[in-house]
Write a protein that holds these residues in place. Structure first.
Motif, PDB file in Angstrom:
ATOM      1  N   GLN A  49      36.881  33.120  35.674  1.00 46.03           N
ATOM      2  CA  GLN A  49      37.568  33.202  37.061  1.00 46.03           C
ATOM      3  C   GLN A  49      38.777  32.904  36.935  1.00 46.03           C
ATOM      4  N   PHE A  50      39.486  33.720  37.760  1.00 49.79           N
ATOM      5  CA  PHE A  50      41.268  33.285  37.637  1.00 49.79           C
ATOM      6  C   PHE A  50      40.970  31.966  39.264  1.00 49.79           C
ATOM      7  N   PHE A  51      42.542  31.600  38.939  1.00 51.06           N
ATOM      8  CA  PHE A  51      42.299  31.043  39.836  1.00 51.06           C
ATOM      9  C   PHE A  51      43.391  31.301  41.150  1.00 51.06           C
ATOM     10  N   SER A  52      43.636  32.381  41.067  1.00 44.75           N
ATOM     11  CA  SER A  52      44.214  33.182  42.367  1.00 44.75           C
ATOM     12  C   SER A  52      43.319  33.753  42.617  1.00 44.75           C
ATOM     13  N   LEU A  57      47.282  39.339  42.472  1.00 46.50           N
ATOM     14  CA  LEU A  57      47.501  39.402  40.768  1.00 46.50           C
ATOM     15  C   LEU A  57      47.317  41.138  41.344  1.00 46.50           C
ATOM     16  N   GLU A  58      47.773  41.362  42.748  1.00 43.32           N
ATOM     17  CA  GLU A  58      47.693  42.424  42.738  1.00 43.32           C
ATOM     18  C   GLU A  58      49.069  43.166  42.265  1.00 43.32           C
ATOM     19  N   ILE A  59      50.033  44.684  41.851  1.00 44.91           N
ATOM     20  CA  ILE A  59      50.834  44.739  41.678  1.00 44.91           C
ATOM     21  C   ILE A  59      51.883  46.040  42.324  1.00 44.91           C
ATOM     22  N   ASP A  60      52.212  46.067  42.606  1.00 41.62           N
ATOM     23  CA  ASP A  60      53.623  47.504  43.332  1.00 41.62           C
ATOM     24  C   ASP A  60      52.619  47.749  44.552  1.00 41.62           C
ATOM     25  N   ASN A  61      51.565  46.412  45.071  1.00 37.51           N
ATOM     26  CA  ASN A  61      50.568  47.003  46.629  1.00 37.51           C
ATOM     27  C   ASN A  61      49.971  47.664  46.630  1.00 37.51           C
ATOM     28  N   ILE A  62      49.051  47.581  44.947  1.00 42.52           N
ATOM     29  CA  ILE A  62      48.373  48.783  45.629  1.00 42.52           C
ATOM     30  C   ILE A  62      46.747  47.542  45.090  1.00 42.52           C
ATOM     31  N   PRO A  63      46.566  47.593  46.370  1.00 45.45           N
ATOM     32  CA  PRO A  63      44.927  46.942  46.324  1.00 45.45           C
ATOM     33  C   PRO A  63      44.140  46.448  45.261  1.00 45.45           C
ATOM     34  N   PHE A  64      44.194  45.063  45.289  1.00 47.51           N
ATOM     35  CA  PHE A  64      42.847  44.700  44.055  1.00 47.51           C
ATOM     36  C   PHE A  64      41.252  44.422  45.247  1.00 47.51           C
ATOM     37  N   ILE A  65      40.840  45.202  45.325  1.00 43.55           N
ATOM     38  CA  ILE A  65      38.939  44.929  45.331  1.00 43.55           C
ATOM     39  C   ILE A  65      38.402  44.202  44.839  1.00 43.55           C
ATOM     40  N   SER A  66      37.831  42.598  45.395  1.00 44.55           N
ATOM     41  CA  SER A  66      37.066  42.483  44.257  1.00 44.55           C
ATOM     42  C   SER A  66      35.810  41.575  44.550  1.00 44.55           C
ATOM     43  N   ASN A  67      34.451  40.942  44.057  1.00 45.04           N
ATOM     44  CA  ASN A  67      33.719  40.695  44.964  1.00 45.04           C
ATOM     45  C   ASN A  67      33.384  39.745  45.820  1.00 45.04           C
ATOM     46  N   GLU A  68      34.144  38.205  44.995  1.00 42.29           N
ATOM     47  CA  GLU A  68      34.559  37.223  45.613  1.00 42.29           C
ATOM     48  C   GLU A  68      36.328  36.854  45.571  1.00 42.29           C
ATOM     49  N   ALA A  69      36.799  36.001  46.494  1.00 39.25           N
ATOM     50  CA  ALA A  69      38.463  35.548  46.948  1.00 39.25           C
ATOM     51  C   ALA A  69      38.483  36.012  45.896  1.00 39.25           C
ATOM     52  N   LYS A  70      38.333  35.564  44.697  1.00 40.32           N
ATOM     53  CA  LYS A  70      38.924  34.445  43.166  1.00 40.32           C
ATOM     54  C   LYS A  70      38.107  35.949  42.152  1.00 40.32           C
ATOM     55  N   PRO A  71      38.733  36.871  41.991  1.00 31.17           N
ATOM     56  CA  PRO A  71      38.529  37.506  40.779  1.00 31.17           C
ATOM     57  C   PRO A  71      37.846  37.815  39.475  1.00 31.17           C
TER      58      PRO A  71
END
Length: 321
Positions: A49-52, A57-71
């Motif tokens: 699990q990422f710290f961030s 962790l998004e690049i180029d303002n492309i949304p990153f949707i994960s199940n928890e706050a930290k993917p």
């Protein structure tokens, strides 16, 4: 021999970000990656699990949707893979760059499959491929690994985890909970201060209750087929052992950088030389991006604070044309 405007060495998140920016700027580019898309992330532990948080962790303002706050690892792989495929980025996989040299203002790039020329080069190779070795007898035994993948393998086995950072702590906890007999061999006086804040109390509690054994200020003397010998301020110890996870950190491929001609600092940090305003190295039109910029200080740059490198570099390239 193929010619492109820009060669990007490394297909991790920052290399992908550079490819996206190059495409937007209308450059003819190619990302060259020696393994799979985001090869380093692919080789992370299965349950990492990422710290961030995901938005960092998004690049180029492309949304990153994960199940928890930290993917987790699998969510990051899905996110970056979809960016590559949906944007039809030019990326060559399982192709290793062996040499980069500049001749008469043009870069010549040689891989294990092809040869290229380019006007610009970005090195975004990260640091996960070369472990920091301990240089002790027995380190090359089959029972020793510098990478950790899955805790099930170590169930009902005597496992020594060398290290005290996030990777070592995650491995120790996961393997203990899958039935391994875990001993942590910590080379410093305590569990690392930068261990994820929601995990550090867990490992300390498991050590204090005796579920996981721990030794501190350890010097490894020798790794043997059925035991491991080490020394602490309290004396010498020899413990039965089946497997060793030497999670002692990783480092950039400095030899590769030096062969290209990139200057490194004359100290143990080995900081590569680059212009912080443009990310250009001492070699004109050759840039660095991502965690490789930190030399041996691999904790300085992450995805979240180095993703800006893509826009910085491509701005320098396009405005300099």
């Amino acid at each position: 021999m193929k010619h492109v405007d820009l060669i990007i060495v490394g297909g991790g998140p920052i290399g992908i970000a550079c490819g996206l920016e190059a495409k937007k700027k209308g450059l003819d580019y190619c990302i060259i990656e020696k393994g799979v898309i985001t090869n380093s992330l692919y080789n992370y532990p299965l349950n990492m699990q990422f710290f961030s948080s995901s938005e960092k962790l998004e690049i180029d303002n492309i949304p990153f949707i994960s199940n928890e706050a930290k993917p987790k690892r699998n969510e990051a792989l899905e996110y970056y893979r979809r960016i590559v495929t949906s944007n039809q980025l030019h990326i060559n996989l399982f192709e290793k760059v062996n040499a980069v040299h500049k001749k008469q203002g043009v870069f010549h790039i040689k891989t294990d499959k092809e040869q290229y020329t380019s006007t610009y080069v970005i090195i975004a190779t990260g640091f996960y491929d070369l472990p920091n070795t301990m240089d002790v007898p027995g380190e090359n035994l089959d029972k020793v690994s510098h990478y950790y993948k899955d805790p099930h393998f170590f169930a009902k086995q005597k496992l020594a985890v060398i290290g005290a950072s996030n990777s070592a702590v995650d491995a120790a906890l996961e393997c203990y909970r899958k039935g391994a007999e875990v001993t942590m061999l910590v080379r410093g006086p305590e569990i690392g201060k930068r261990v994820k804040y929601w995990v550090r109390p867990d490992i300390i509690n498991r050590i204090e209750e005796g579920s996981i054994k721990a030794f501190y200020n350890v010097t490894i003397k020798e790794i043997l087929p059925k035991k491991i010998d080490f020394q602490t301020p309290q004396g010498e110890f020899s413990i039965p052992n089946d497997w060793v996870l030497a999670l002692t950190g990783y480092k950039p491929n400095f030899e590769f950088l030096q062969k290209i001609g990139i200057q490194l600092s004359n100290d143990t940090k080995l900081y590569p030389q680059y212009n912080e305003q443009t990310m250009e190295t001492n070699i004109k039109n050759l840039y660095l991006a991502g965690v490789i910029c930190g030399g041996m200080d691999t904790h300085v740059w992450f995805i979240e604070n180095s993703r800006i490198h893509a826009k910085t570099i491509l701005k320098s390239i396009t405005e300099g044309k």
